[in-house]
Design an enzyme around this catalytic site. Structure first.
Site, PDB file in Angstrom:
ATOM      1  N   GLN A   1       0.837  -1.200   0.000  1.00 27.23           N
ATOM      2  CA  GLN A   1       0.000   0.000   0.000  1.00 27.23           C
ATOM      3  C   GLN A   1       0.875   1.255   0.000  1.00 27.23           C
ATOM      4  OE1 GLN A   1      -2.175  -1.881   3.507  1.00 27.23           O
ATOM      5  NE2 GLN A   1      -3.774  -0.548   2.709  1.00 27.23           N
TER       6      GLN A   1
ATOM      7  N   HIS B   1      -1.280   1.394  -4.466  1.00 27.28           N
ATOM      8  CA  HIS B   1      -1.655   2.809  -4.380  1.00 27.28           C
ATOM      9  C   HIS B   1      -0.723   3.716  -5.175  1.00 27.28           C
ATOM     10  CE1 HIS B   1      -3.850   1.768  -0.359  1.00 27.28           C
ATOM     11  NE2 HIS B   1      -4.500   1.334  -1.432  1.00 27.28           N
TER      12      HIS B   1
ATOM     13  N   CYS C   1      -0.534  13.870 -15.333  1.00 27.29           N
ATOM     14  CA  CYS C   1      -1.432  14.966 -15.691  1.00 27.29           C
ATOM     15  C   CYS C   1      -2.847  14.403 -15.691  1.00 27.29           C
ATOM     16  CB  CYS C   1      -1.101  15.543 -17.059  1.00 27.29           C
ATOM     17  SG  CYS C   1      -2.301  16.806 -17.592  1.00 27.29           S
TER      18      CYS C   1
ATOM     19  N   CYS D   1      -4.352  15.242 -19.697  1.00 26.92           N
ATOM     20  CA  CYS D   1      -3.885  14.553 -20.909  1.00 26.92           C
ATOM     21  C   CYS D   1      -3.286  13.181 -20.622  1.00 26.92           C
ATOM     22  CB  CYS D   1      -2.876  15.428 -21.658  1.00 26.92           C
ATOM     23  SG  CYS D   1      -1.246  15.603 -20.861  1.00 26.92           S
TER      24      CYS D   1
ATOM     25  N   CYS E   1      -0.326  20.448 -21.784  1.00 24.73           N
ATOM     26  CA  CYS E   1      -1.732  20.829 -21.986  1.00 24.73           C
ATOM     27  C   CYS E   1      -2.245  21.841 -20.973  1.00 24.73           C
ATOM     28  CB  CYS E   1      -2.626  19.587 -21.975  1.00 24.73           C
ATOM     29  SG  CYS E   1      -2.923  18.899 -20.318  1.00 24.73           S
TER      30      CYS E   1
ATOM     31  N   SER F   1      -2.995  -1.291   8.796  1.00 22.79           N
ATOM     32  CA  SER F   1      -4.153  -1.285   9.687  1.00 22.79           C
ATOM     33  C   SER F   1      -5.267  -2.197   9.184  1.00 22.79           C
ATOM     34  CB  SER F   1      -4.690   0.141   9.833  1.00 22.79           C
ATOM     35  OG  SER F   1      -5.187   0.609   8.584  1.00 22.79           O
TER      36      SER F   1
ATOM     37  N   ASN G   1       1.750  -5.897  13.183  1.00 23.27           N
ATOM     38  CA  ASN G   1       1.351  -4.498  13.130  1.00 23.27           C
ATOM     39  C   ASN G   1       1.339  -3.915  14.535  1.00 23.27           C
ATOM     40  OD1 ASN G   1       0.365  -2.269  11.407  1.00 23.27           O
ATOM     41  ND2 ASN G   1      -1.489  -2.431  12.646  1.00 23.27           N
TER      42      ASN G   1
END
Length: 238
Positions: free
Chosen positions: A92, A112, A120, A123, A148, A187, A211
Protein backbone atom coordinates in the site's frame (compact mmCIF):
# COMPACT_ATOMS: atom_id res chain seq x y z
CA UNK A 1 9.99 -18.48 11.89
CA UNK A 2 7.37 -18.93 9.16
CA UNK A 3 7.02 -22.49 7.93
CA UNK A 4 5.85 -21.91 4.36
CA UNK A 5 7.55 -22.02 0.99
CA UNK A 6 5.25 -19.74 -1.01
CA UNK A 7 4.56 -16.52 0.85
CA UNK A 8 2.58 -13.49 -0.26
CA UNK A 9 3.22 -10.33 1.73
CA UNK A 10 1.08 -7.21 2.08
CA UNK A 11 2.87 -4.18 3.50
CA UNK A 12 1.52 -0.88 4.73
CA UNK A 13 2.88 2.37 6.12
CA UNK A 14 4.06 0.71 9.33
CA UNK A 15 7.00 -0.96 7.62
CA UNK A 16 8.40 2.42 6.59
CA UNK A 17 8.06 4.32 9.87
CA UNK A 18 11.48 3.10 11.00
CA UNK A 19 12.83 4.74 7.82
CA UNK A 20 11.45 8.10 8.95
CA UNK A 21 8.23 8.08 6.92
CA UNK A 22 5.19 8.67 9.15
CA UNK A 23 2.12 6.48 8.83
CA UNK A 24 -1.40 7.86 8.54
CA UNK A 25 -3.52 6.44 11.36
CA UNK A 26 -1.00 5.64 14.10
CA UNK A 27 -0.47 7.79 17.20
CA UNK A 28 2.05 9.94 15.31
CA UNK A 29 0.31 9.53 11.97
CA UNK A 30 -0.18 12.31 9.45
CA UNK A 31 -3.98 12.26 9.70
CA UNK A 32 -3.93 11.74 13.47
CA UNK A 33 -1.88 14.88 14.03
CA UNK A 34 -3.51 16.91 11.25
CA UNK A 35 -6.99 15.66 10.23
CA UNK A 36 -7.28 18.46 7.66
CA UNK A 37 -4.41 16.86 5.71
CA UNK A 38 -6.82 14.19 4.49
CA UNK A 39 -8.16 16.67 1.92
CA UNK A 40 -4.85 16.40 0.04
CA UNK A 41 -5.58 12.72 -0.55
CA UNK A 42 -9.14 13.17 -1.86
CA UNK A 43 -9.30 13.49 -5.65
CA UNK A 44 -12.42 15.68 -5.67
CA UNK A 45 -10.94 18.09 -3.12
CA UNK A 46 -7.65 18.11 -5.01
CA UNK A 47 -9.21 18.95 -8.37
CA UNK A 48 -11.66 21.51 -7.00
CA UNK A 49 -9.32 23.53 -4.78
CA UNK A 50 -6.10 25.27 -5.76
CA UNK A 51 -5.43 25.81 -2.05
CA UNK A 52 -5.52 22.05 -1.46
CA UNK A 53 -3.14 21.48 -4.37
CA UNK A 54 -0.74 24.13 -3.04
CA UNK A 55 -0.66 22.38 0.35
CA UNK A 56 -0.26 19.01 -1.36
CA UNK A 57 2.74 20.24 -3.35
CA UNK A 58 4.31 21.69 -0.18
CA UNK A 59 3.84 18.28 1.42
CA UNK A 60 5.44 16.55 -1.57
CA UNK A 61 8.39 18.90 -1.70
CA UNK A 62 9.17 18.15 1.95
CA UNK A 63 8.40 14.43 1.72
CA UNK A 64 10.90 12.23 3.58
CA UNK A 65 10.65 9.63 0.80
CA UNK A 66 13.27 11.48 -1.26
CA UNK A 67 16.03 10.74 1.24
CA UNK A 68 14.65 7.77 3.21
CA UNK A 69 16.59 4.53 3.29
CA UNK A 70 15.21 0.99 3.63
CA UNK A 71 15.24 -0.47 7.13
CA UNK A 72 15.74 -4.09 8.30
CA UNK A 73 12.06 -4.82 7.63
CA UNK A 74 12.44 -4.05 3.93
CA UNK A 75 15.73 -5.93 3.78
CA UNK A 76 14.18 -9.02 5.40
CA UNK A 77 11.73 -9.27 2.51
CA UNK A 78 14.59 -8.99 0.02
CA UNK A 79 16.25 -11.92 1.77
CA UNK A 80 12.98 -13.87 1.66
CA UNK A 81 12.84 -13.31 -2.10
CA UNK A 82 16.46 -14.40 -2.58
CA UNK A 83 15.67 -17.67 -0.85
CA UNK A 84 12.87 -18.25 -3.34
CA UNK A 85 10.02 -18.09 -0.84
CA UNK A 86 8.42 -14.77 -1.75
CA UNK A 87 5.93 -14.99 -4.62
CA UNK A 88 4.41 -11.53 -4.32
CA UNK A 89 5.13 -8.32 -2.42
CA UNK A 90 1.91 -6.32 -2.40
CA UNK A 91 2.27 -2.86 -0.93
CA UNK A 92 0.00 0.00 0.00
CA UNK A 93 3.08 2.20 0.24
CA UNK A 94 4.06 4.72 -2.41
CA UNK A 95 7.60 5.40 -1.21
CA UNK A 96 9.49 2.93 -3.41
CA UNK A 97 11.55 1.63 -0.48
CA UNK A 98 10.95 -2.02 -1.36
CA UNK A 99 12.61 -1.51 -4.74
CA UNK A 100 15.34 0.62 -3.19
CA UNK A 101 16.05 -2.21 -0.76
CA UNK A 102 16.52 -4.61 -3.67
CA UNK A 103 13.13 -6.27 -4.14
CA UNK A 104 12.52 -7.24 -7.76
CA UNK A 105 10.15 -4.73 -9.41
CA UNK A 106 8.22 -7.57 -11.05
CA UNK A 107 7.33 -8.96 -7.61
CA UNK A 108 6.32 -5.59 -6.13
CA UNK A 109 2.68 -4.70 -6.73
CA UNK A 110 2.11 -1.04 -5.76
CA UNK A 111 -1.62 -0.92 -5.10
CA UNK A 112 -1.65 2.81 -4.38
CA UNK A 113 0.86 3.94 -6.99
CA UNK A 114 4.12 5.79 -6.47
CA UNK A 115 5.34 9.24 -5.43
CA UNK A 116 8.25 9.00 -7.83
CA UNK A 117 6.15 9.96 -10.86
CA UNK A 118 3.60 12.66 -11.67
CA UNK A 119 0.48 12.30 -13.81
CA UNK A 120 -1.43 14.97 -15.69
CA UNK A 121 -5.11 14.51 -14.82
CA UNK A 122 -6.10 16.01 -18.17
CA UNK A 123 -3.89 14.55 -20.91
CA UNK A 124 -2.60 11.51 -18.99
CA UNK A 125 1.07 12.35 -19.49
CA UNK A 126 3.40 10.77 -16.89
CA UNK A 127 6.76 12.32 -15.98
CA UNK A 128 9.31 11.79 -13.21
CA UNK A 129 8.66 13.67 -9.97
CA UNK A 130 12.26 14.88 -10.24
CA UNK A 131 11.20 16.98 -13.24
CA UNK A 132 8.56 18.82 -11.22
CA UNK A 133 10.15 19.43 -7.82
CA UNK A 134 12.59 22.07 -9.19
CA UNK A 135 9.59 24.09 -10.36
CA UNK A 136 8.36 24.19 -6.77
CA UNK A 137 11.78 25.36 -5.58
CA UNK A 138 11.55 28.11 -8.19
CA UNK A 139 8.27 29.36 -6.71
CA UNK A 140 5.58 27.59 -8.76
CA UNK A 141 3.09 26.66 -6.02
CA UNK A 142 0.70 24.67 -8.25
CA UNK A 143 2.65 23.48 -11.29
CA UNK A 144 0.55 22.71 -14.36
CA UNK A 145 1.22 20.29 -17.20
CA UNK A 146 3.70 21.85 -19.61
CA UNK A 147 1.98 20.15 -22.54
CA UNK A 148 -1.73 20.83 -21.99
CA UNK A 149 -1.89 23.09 -18.92
CA UNK A 150 -3.81 20.48 -16.95
CA UNK A 151 -3.64 19.65 -13.26
CA UNK A 152 -0.62 17.64 -12.14
CA UNK A 153 -0.72 15.12 -9.31
CA UNK A 154 1.66 12.52 -7.93
CA UNK A 155 1.07 9.10 -9.51
CA UNK A 156 -0.58 7.85 -6.33
CA UNK A 157 -4.13 6.62 -5.91
CA UNK A 158 -6.22 9.14 -3.99
CA UNK A 159 -9.55 8.49 -2.35
CA UNK A 160 -12.09 8.59 -5.16
CA UNK A 161 -9.70 7.14 -7.74
CA UNK A 162 -9.71 3.55 -8.95
CA UNK A 163 -6.80 1.21 -8.46
CA UNK A 164 -4.93 -0.05 -11.51
CA UNK A 165 -6.80 -3.25 -12.35
CA UNK A 166 -3.69 -5.03 -13.61
CA UNK A 167 -1.88 -4.36 -10.35
CA UNK A 168 -4.88 -5.51 -8.32
CA UNK A 169 -5.23 -8.66 -10.44
CA UNK A 170 -1.55 -9.48 -9.85
CA UNK A 171 -2.02 -8.99 -6.10
CA UNK A 172 -5.01 -11.31 -6.06
CA UNK A 173 -3.15 -13.93 -8.10
CA UNK A 174 -0.20 -13.87 -5.68
CA UNK A 175 -2.55 -14.20 -2.72
CA UNK A 176 -4.32 -17.17 -4.27
CA UNK A 177 -1.05 -18.91 -5.18
CA UNK A 178 0.55 -18.51 -1.76
CA UNK A 179 0.74 -21.07 1.03
CA UNK A 180 0.63 -18.27 3.60
CA UNK A 181 -0.40 -14.59 3.68
CA UNK A 182 1.63 -12.16 5.77
CA UNK A 183 0.31 -8.65 6.50
CA UNK A 184 2.97 -6.24 7.79
CA UNK A 185 2.52 -2.69 9.04
CA UNK A 186 -1.02 -2.21 7.77
CA UNK A 187 -4.15 -1.29 9.69
CA UNK A 188 -6.17 -3.48 7.29
CA UNK A 189 -8.87 -0.81 7.15
CA UNK A 190 -8.50 0.23 3.51
CA UNK A 191 -10.06 -1.82 0.73
CA UNK A 192 -9.50 -3.53 -1.59
CA UNK A 193 -6.07 -4.11 -0.01
CA UNK A 194 -7.55 -5.43 3.24
CA UNK A 195 -9.83 -7.69 1.21
CA UNK A 196 -6.80 -9.78 0.26
CA UNK A 197 -6.97 -11.15 3.80
CA UNK A 198 -10.52 -12.30 3.06
CA UNK A 199 -9.30 -14.11 -0.04
CA UNK A 200 -6.52 -15.84 1.89
CA UNK A 201 -8.82 -16.81 4.76
CA UNK A 202 -11.50 -17.99 2.35
CA UNK A 203 -8.99 -20.37 0.77
CA UNK A 204 -7.94 -21.69 4.16
CA UNK A 205 -4.48 -20.14 4.11
CA UNK A 206 -2.73 -19.14 7.35
CA UNK A 207 -2.78 -15.39 8.01
CA UNK A 208 -0.02 -13.74 10.03
CA UNK A 209 -0.38 -10.10 11.06
CA UNK A 210 2.55 -7.99 12.25
CA UNK A 211 1.35 -4.50 13.13
CA UNK A 212 1.77 -2.03 15.98
CA UNK A 213 -1.97 -1.52 16.46
CA UNK A 214 -4.86 -4.02 16.47
CA UNK A 215 -6.59 -4.70 13.13
CA UNK A 216 -10.09 -5.90 12.20
CA UNK A 217 -8.59 -9.26 11.20
CA UNK A 218 -6.74 -10.09 14.43
CA UNK A 219 -9.38 -12.56 15.66
CA UNK A 220 -9.27 -14.53 12.40
CA UNK A 221 -5.49 -14.54 12.02
CA UNK A 222 -3.33 -17.56 12.76
CA UNK A 223 -0.75 -15.38 14.50
CA UNK A 224 -0.85 -11.71 15.56
CA UNK A 225 2.26 -9.78 16.62
CA UNK A 226 2.20 -6.22 17.96
CA UNK A 227 5.96 -5.80 18.07
CA UNK A 228 8.41 -3.54 16.18
CA UNK A 229 8.58 -4.56 12.53
CA UNK A 230 12.23 -3.71 12.01
CA UNK A 231 13.30 -6.11 14.76
CA UNK A 232 10.57 -8.76 14.45
CA UNK A 233 10.29 -9.33 10.70
CA UNK A 234 13.91 -10.40 10.08
CA UNK A 235 13.54 -13.24 12.58
CA UNK A 236 10.04 -14.11 11.43
CA UNK A 237 11.00 -14.79 7.81
CA UNK A 238 14.42 -16.39 8.42
Amino acid sequence: MIDAERIAVLTGAGISTASGIPDFRGPQGLWTKNPAAAAMFDIDEYVASRAVRVEAWKHRLAAPAWTAEPNPGHLALVDLERRGRLIGLITQNVDGLHQKAGSSPELVHELHGTVWFVDCLDCGRRIPMADVLPRLDAGDEDPACEVCGGILKSATVSFGQSLDQKVLDAAVAATEAADLFLAVGTSLQVYPAAGLCDIALGLGKPLIILNAEPTPYDEEATTVLHTPIETTLPGLVT
